[in-house]
Scaffold this motif. Structure first.
Motif, PDB file in Angstrom:
ATOM      1  N   THR A  41       0.854  -1.190   0.000  1.00  0.00           N
ATOM      2  CA  THR A  41       0.000   0.000   0.000  1.00  0.00           C
ATOM      3  C   THR A  41       0.887   1.237   0.000  1.00  0.00           C
ATOM      4  OG1 THR A  41      -1.710  -1.164   1.250  1.00  0.00           O
ATOM      5  CG2 THR A  41      -1.845   1.239   1.190  1.00  0.00           C
ATOM      6  N   ILE A  42       0.717   2.075  -1.029  1.00  0.00           N
ATOM      7  CA  ILE A  42       1.484   3.318  -1.172  1.00  0.00           C
ATOM      8  C   ILE A  42       0.526   4.479  -0.908  1.00  0.00           C
ATOM      9  CG2 ILE A  42       2.936   4.714  -2.680  1.00  0.00           C
ATOM     10  CD1 ILE A  42       3.398   2.139  -4.333  1.00  0.00           C
ATOM     11  N   VAL A  43       0.895   5.383   0.030  1.00  0.00           N
ATOM     12  CA  VAL A  43       0.037   6.512   0.400  1.00  0.00           C
ATOM     13  C   VAL A  43       0.825   7.804   0.231  1.00  0.00           C
ATOM     14  CG1 VAL A  43      -1.351   7.579   2.211  1.00  0.00           C
ATOM     15  CG2 VAL A  43      -1.233   5.088   2.049  1.00  0.00           C
ATOM     16  N   LEU A  44       0.254   8.729  -0.559  1.00  0.00           N
ATOM     17  CA  LEU A  44       0.806  10.078  -0.720  1.00  0.00           C
ATOM     18  C   LEU A  44      -0.217  11.053  -0.156  1.00  0.00           C
ATOM     19  CD1 LEU A  44       2.838  12.152  -1.818  1.00  0.00           C
ATOM     20  CD2 LEU A  44       1.613  12.068  -3.997  1.00  0.00           C
ATOM     21  N   GLU A  45       0.183  11.826   0.868  1.00  0.00           N
ATOM     22  CA  GLU A  45      -0.716  12.777   1.523  1.00  0.00           C
ATOM     23  C   GLU A  45      -0.198  14.185   1.298  1.00  0.00           C
ATOM     24  OE1 GLU A  45      -1.564  13.554   6.068  1.00  0.00           O
ATOM     25  OE2 GLU A  45      -2.621  11.735   5.407  1.00  0.00           O
ATOM     26  N   LEU A  46      -1.042  15.022   0.697  1.00  0.00           N
ATOM     27  CA  LEU A  46      -0.691  16.413   0.399  1.00  0.00           C
ATOM     28  C   LEU A  46      -1.552  17.314   1.275  1.00  0.00           C
ATOM     29  CD1 LEU A  46      -0.607  16.188  -3.517  1.00  0.00           C
ATOM     30  CD2 LEU A  46       1.291  15.911  -1.927  1.00  0.00           C
ATOM     31  N   ASN A  47      -0.906  18.018   2.221  1.00  0.00           N
ATOM     32  CA  ASN A  47      -1.607  18.927   3.135  1.00  0.00           C
ATOM     33  C   ASN A  47      -1.426  20.354   2.631  1.00  0.00           C
ATOM     34  OD1 ASN A  47      -2.182  16.713   4.711  1.00  0.00           O
ATOM     35  ND2 ASN A  47      -0.422  16.998   6.044  1.00  0.00           N
ATOM     36  N   GLY A  48      -2.394  20.840   1.864  1.00  0.00           N
ATOM     37  CA  GLY A  48      -2.303  22.195   1.326  1.00  0.00           C
ATOM     38  C   GLY A  48      -2.746  22.256  -0.119  1.00  0.00           C
ATOM     39  N   THR A  49      -3.235  23.403  -0.513  1.00  0.00           N
ATOM     40  CA  THR A  49      -3.775  23.572  -1.868  1.00  0.00           C
ATOM     41  C   THR A  49      -2.708  23.941  -2.884  1.00  0.00           C
ATOM     42  OG1 THR A  49      -4.288  25.885  -1.365  1.00  0.00           O
ATOM     43  CG2 THR A  49      -6.033  24.266  -0.998  1.00  0.00           C
ATOM     44  N   ASP A  50      -1.520  24.345  -2.414  1.00  0.00           N
ATOM     45  CA  ASP A  50      -0.480  24.776  -3.351  1.00  0.00           C
ATOM     46  C   ASP A  50       0.477  23.655  -3.722  1.00  0.00           C
ATOM     47  OD1 ASP A  50       0.561  24.549  -0.839  1.00  0.00           O
ATOM     48  OD2 ASP A  50       1.982  26.220  -1.064  1.00  0.00           O
ATOM     49  N   LEU A  51       0.156  22.423  -3.359  1.00  0.00           N
ATOM     50  CA  LEU A  51       1.036  21.291  -3.663  1.00  0.00           C
ATOM     51  C   LEU A  51       0.554  20.590  -4.921  1.00  0.00           C
ATOM     52  CD1 LEU A  51       1.515  19.844  -0.071  1.00  0.00           C
ATOM     53  CD2 LEU A  51       3.101  21.289  -1.353  1.00  0.00           C
ATOM     54  N   GLU A  52       1.452  20.260  -5.826  1.00  0.00           N
ATOM     55  CA  GLU A  52       1.109  19.629  -7.093  1.00  0.00           C
ATOM     56  C   GLU A  52       2.009  18.425  -7.333  1.00  0.00           C
ATOM     57  OE1 GLU A  52       0.974  20.551 -11.900  1.00  0.00           O
ATOM     58  OE2 GLU A  52       1.553  22.116 -10.481  1.00  0.00           O
ATOM     59  N   GLN A  53       1.404  17.272  -7.531  1.00  0.00           N
ATOM     60  CA  GLN A  53       2.158  16.059  -7.851  1.00  0.00           C
ATOM     61  C   GLN A  53       2.542  16.102  -9.325  1.00  0.00           C
ATOM     62  OE1 GLN A  53       0.082  12.400  -7.110  1.00  0.00           O
ATOM     63  NE2 GLN A  53       1.677  11.134  -8.034  1.00  0.00           N
ATOM     64  N   GLN A  54       3.836  16.113  -9.614  1.00  0.00           N
ATOM     65  CA  GLN A  54       4.332  16.302 -10.972  1.00  0.00           C
ATOM     66  C   GLN A  54       4.650  14.989 -11.679  1.00  0.00           C
ATOM     67  OE1 GLN A  54       7.467  18.946  -9.571  1.00  0.00           O
ATOM     68  NE2 GLN A  54       6.581  20.627 -10.766  1.00  0.00           N
ATOM     69  N   THR A  55       4.854  13.909 -10.950  1.00  0.00           N
ATOM     70  CA  THR A  55       5.166  12.614 -11.575  1.00  0.00           C
ATOM     71  C   THR A  55       4.315  11.528 -10.932  1.00  0.00           C
ATOM     72  OG1 THR A  55       6.958  12.121 -10.011  1.00  0.00           O
ATOM     73  CG2 THR A  55       7.550  13.301 -12.035  1.00  0.00           C
ATOM     74  N   LYS A  56       4.171  10.433 -11.641  1.00  0.00           N
ATOM     75  CA  LYS A  56       3.500   9.270 -11.070  1.00  0.00           C
ATOM     76  C   LYS A  56       4.442   8.560 -10.093  1.00  0.00           C
ATOM     77  CE  LYS A  56       0.665   8.369 -15.164  1.00  0.00           C
ATOM     78  NZ  LYS A  56       0.290   7.369 -16.212  1.00  0.00           N
ATOM     79  N   PHE A  57       3.886   7.607  -9.367  1.00  0.00           N
ATOM     80  CA  PHE A  57       4.727   6.817  -8.470  1.00  0.00           C
ATOM     81  C   PHE A  57       5.744   6.020  -9.289  1.00  0.00           C
ATOM     82  CE2 PHE A  57       0.841   6.764  -5.569  1.00  0.00           C
ATOM     83  CZ  PHE A  57       1.330   7.807  -4.791  1.00  0.00           C
ATOM     84  N   GLN A  58       7.024   6.183  -8.967  1.00  0.00           N
ATOM     85  CA  GLN A  58       8.082   5.405  -9.616  1.00  0.00           C
ATOM     86  C   GLN A  58       8.395   4.211  -8.712  1.00  0.00           C
ATOM     87  OE1 GLN A  58      11.438   7.805 -10.922  1.00  0.00           O
ATOM     88  NE2 GLN A  58      10.115   9.620 -11.107  1.00  0.00           N
ATOM     89  N   LEU A  59       7.995   3.020  -9.173  1.00  0.00           N
ATOM     90  CA  LEU A  59       8.107   1.811  -8.351  1.00  0.00           C
ATOM     91  C   LEU A  59       9.540   1.316  -8.295  1.00  0.00           C
ATOM     92  CD1 LEU A  59       4.949  -0.137  -9.574  1.00  0.00           C
ATOM     93  CD2 LEU A  59       5.161   1.375  -7.602  1.00  0.00           C
ATOM     94  N   PRO A  60       9.881   0.616  -7.243  1.00  0.00           N
ATOM     95  CA  PRO A  60      11.218   0.015  -7.159  1.00  0.00           C
ATOM     96  C   PRO A  60      11.308  -1.227  -8.042  1.00  0.00           C
ATOM     97  CG  PRO A  60       9.914  -0.589  -5.258  1.00  0.00           C
ATOM     98  CD  PRO A  60       9.077   0.387  -6.035  1.00  0.00           C
ATOM     99  N   ASP A  61      12.460  -1.863  -8.006  1.00  0.00           N
ATOM    100  CA  ASP A  61      12.655  -3.094  -8.771  1.00  0.00           C
ATOM    101  C   ASP A  61      11.837  -4.219  -8.125  1.00  0.00           C
ATOM    102  OD1 ASP A  61      13.513  -5.119 -10.352  1.00  0.00           O
ATOM    103  OD2 ASP A  61      15.479  -5.341  -9.398  1.00  0.00           O
ATOM    104  N   LEU A  62      10.836  -4.695  -8.873  1.00  0.00           N
ATOM    105  CA  LEU A  62       9.981  -5.781  -8.378  1.00  0.00           C
ATOM    106  C   LEU A  62      10.150  -7.037  -9.224  1.00  0.00           C
ATOM    107  CD1 LEU A  62       6.705  -3.720  -7.728  1.00  0.00           C
ATOM    108  CD2 LEU A  62       8.444  -4.393  -6.061  1.00  0.00           C
ATOM    109  N   SER A  63      11.337  -7.250  -9.771  1.00  0.00           N
ATOM    110  CA  SER A  63      11.580  -8.392 -10.648  1.00  0.00           C
ATOM    111  C   SER A  63      11.533  -9.730  -9.907  1.00  0.00           C
ATOM    112  CB  SER A  63      12.938  -8.244 -11.341  1.00  0.00           C
ATOM    113  OG  SER A  63      13.978  -8.150 -10.373  1.00  0.00           O
TER     114      SER A  63
END
Length: 579
Positions: A41-63
């Motif tokens: 479970t990956i959780v991204l919490e943004l507290n504030g209206t001036d925050l902008e997520q610029q990229t998607k989640f970049q996952l680690p090596d899951l090979s």
């Protein structure tokens, strides 16, 4: 002074809290058995209206895992303590471990306001796992199905769209996935949207290529938590054929609101109801009529309970024939469903045919819509009244039409000259009919004269060589061959004019002529002949056609749709036989 210090500390705390970014990743437990699934479970919490997520989640090596499912959703709410907007973006990934031991799961990266945030890595412990053969014959080229449903919270009998995707490290494996079987379960109804494969996306989860295989609608028919079962498919190679299954998806099915009418059943969507008399003849006591209830709209149309005709001492009703014309829409299955009833009036005079009361739930407006009861008023006449109501012109026209139709050949399609019923007498139409009769008589005399002359000429010509037996048989077969197109045209005219009795008489004549070509007296002998001459498939189609003809012939009320469908089968099959 003490109060000022507290105020300053609270101000600093609010400034620190404002604009805060929290990113975390955790597993559901630390140790897993051989058959357990690792849920991240990956959780991204943004507290504030001036925050902008610029990229998607970049996952680690899951090979070291097989990705068997994923999903994400977003929550937005206001913190009442600080009056700050908080946005939570949560992603879940289901993993299947490939080997035992301690496996390290790296960090997830994301960029917010030009700053990179990452999670802390952690270890998970995997116990002994059984060796598994790869579905595609190579552990580096495995194939996985994933079912994705974005809207997991719907009302009972409201549809949600499911997307089936396939993942593999080898693009070639995506082409081998076939025989998709959609889920089946008592508490859901599934209707396919399409099975069109999309373009291959080379950048899927874990550097695996992906492709959309199918889309379908799921209609849960009970409230509560409903689990949509797995979709299955097969991966076919030259040496083997393996079965693969997708993940299961749980839906939160909301119960329909209170306040439904007593006669509400399970209609969810937006619908209209109409009732009409499909019979062309006037309503007559003791004679059957074709009464149709049409329900049109969009929603759970194929699965809903249709309103029925209420019983009455004034008429007798029989089990309806249901015709469905639906296709996938944006908010459900759209189109129309026709329920064709055979209704026989028991008395003369005004008769009211009433349907059951009908209501549906509109999920867009979240309210029940009551359409009430539909009524069709008919004036049933006695047989004597029907005969007396016919005008002199109608009697003359019927006599003329009957005379034209007695010409014993399908080549001359005299039904095209039939006179339609008119409210006024037209001398021009009568004169035209008389002219046609005189012309037919003249043509008959010319034909008989030409036939006599031809007989005299034939007697003076010397006899030709008889030729071989094969040539003689071929010549006889060509002379006996029936002109199919003339019969097809004549049957088409009879269908368009609603003369179903003559339609079936002509059809029997056509079948007799075809069997006569091959010297077969009965349909059973002809079926056996077709099996050896044209194959078992054509012979079976001929037997099914004979059954269908009998069903339509003796139906109490003939429908235009049924006769038209029957004619298409006739044209197709007899065209194959005559080749």
């Amino acid at each position: 002074m003490k109060n000022k210090l507290i105020y300053i500390l609270l101000t600093l705390a609010s400034v620190i809290a404002y604009g805060q970014v929290n990113l975390s990743m955790e597993a559901d437990k630390n140790e897993y058995g051989g058959k357990d699934i690792v849920n991240l479970t990956i959780v991204l919490e943004l507290n504030g209206t001036d925050l902008e997520q610029q990229t998607k989640f970049q996952l680690p090596d899951l090979s070291k895992f097989n990705i068997i499912g994923s999903g994400s959703f977003t929550n937005t709410f206001i913190d009442p303590a600080t009056n700050t907007q908080i946005i939570q973006k949560i992603s879940r990934i289901a993993l299947e471990p490939k080997k035992k031991g301690k496996i390290k799961i790296g960090s997830v990266l994301v960029t917010v306001n030009n700053k990179i945030y990452k999670t802390e890595p952690f270890d998970v412990s995997i116990k002994d796992i059984a060796d598994k053969r790869s579905l595609a014959g190579n552990t580096s080229n495995e194939v996985y199905l994933n079912m994705e449903i974005e809207d997991k919270e719907v009302y009972q009998d409201q549809p949600t769209v499911a997307v089936l995707k396939v993942y593999s490290r080898s693009i070639d494996n995506l082409r081998k996935v076939k025989n998709i079987r959609l889920p089946q379960q008592d508490n859901i109804n599934v209707h396919p949207i399409n099975f069109n494969k999309s373009e291959i996306d080379p950048s899927g989860y874990g550097n695996m290529a992906s492709q959309v295989l199918a889309m379908f609608m799921v209609f849960p028919n009970e409230a509560g938590y409903v689990e949509v079962p797995s979709v299955s498919a097969s991966v076919s190679t030259y040496s083997s054929k393996n079965k693969i299954v997708s993940n299961k998806v749980k839906l939160n099915v909301k119960k329909l609101p209170e306040g439904a009418p007593d006669y509400f059943k399970n209609a969810v969507g937006n619908f209209k109801v109409n009732v009409y008399n499909a019979s062309k003849e006037k309503a007559e006591a003791k004679k059957p009529l074709n009464i149709v209830i049409k329900v049109s709209g969009e929603g759970n149309l194929p699965d809903m309970e249709l309103p029925k005709i209420e019983p009455s001492p004034d008429y007798e009703i029989f089990t309806p024939k249901i015709t469905s014309r639906v296709s996938p829409g944006t908010t459900g299955m759209k189109g129309e469903i026709l329920a064709s009833y055979v209704v026989i009036p028991k008395k003369t005079g005004t008769i009211s045919i009433r349907t059951e009361k009908f209501a549906f739930f509109d999920p867009e407006n979240k309210e029940y819509v009551d359409l009430g009861q539909k009524t069709l008023a008919l004036d049933a006449l006695s047989h004597e009244q029907v005969m007396e109501a016919r005008s002199t012109v109608e009697k003359v026209n019927e006599y003329t039409n009957n005379l034209l139709e007695t010409v014993n050949t399908p080549v001359l399609t005299t039904t095209s000259f039939k006179v339609k019923e008119k409210s006024k007498f037209h001398w021009s139409i009568l004169l035209i009919n008389i002219g046609i009769l005189l012309g037919l008589f003249a043509v008959y005399l010319l034909f008989k004269t030409w036939q006599k002359k031809r007989t005299l000429v034939r007697e003076t010509v010397s006899s030709k060589s008889l030729g071989s037996v094969a040539e003689t048989e071929k010549e006889i077969r060509e002379l006996l061959k029936t002109d199919m197109n003339d019969y097809f045209s004549y049957l088409e005219n009879l269908k368009d004019n609603g003369e179903f009795e003559k339609f079936f008489v002509t059809l029997e004549e056509l079948d007799h002529e075809i069997r006569k070509e091959y010297s077969k007296a009965t349909p059973a002998e002809f079926k056996a002949f077709l099996e050896s001459y044209k194959g078992a498939s054509v012979a079976e189609d001929y037997a099914k056609l004979q059954q269908k003809i009998q069903i339509e012939k003796y139906a109490p009320v003939k429908s235009d749709e049924g006769i038209e469908e029957l004619l298409k089968v006739i044209v197709n099959l007899y065209s194959q036989i005559s080749k």
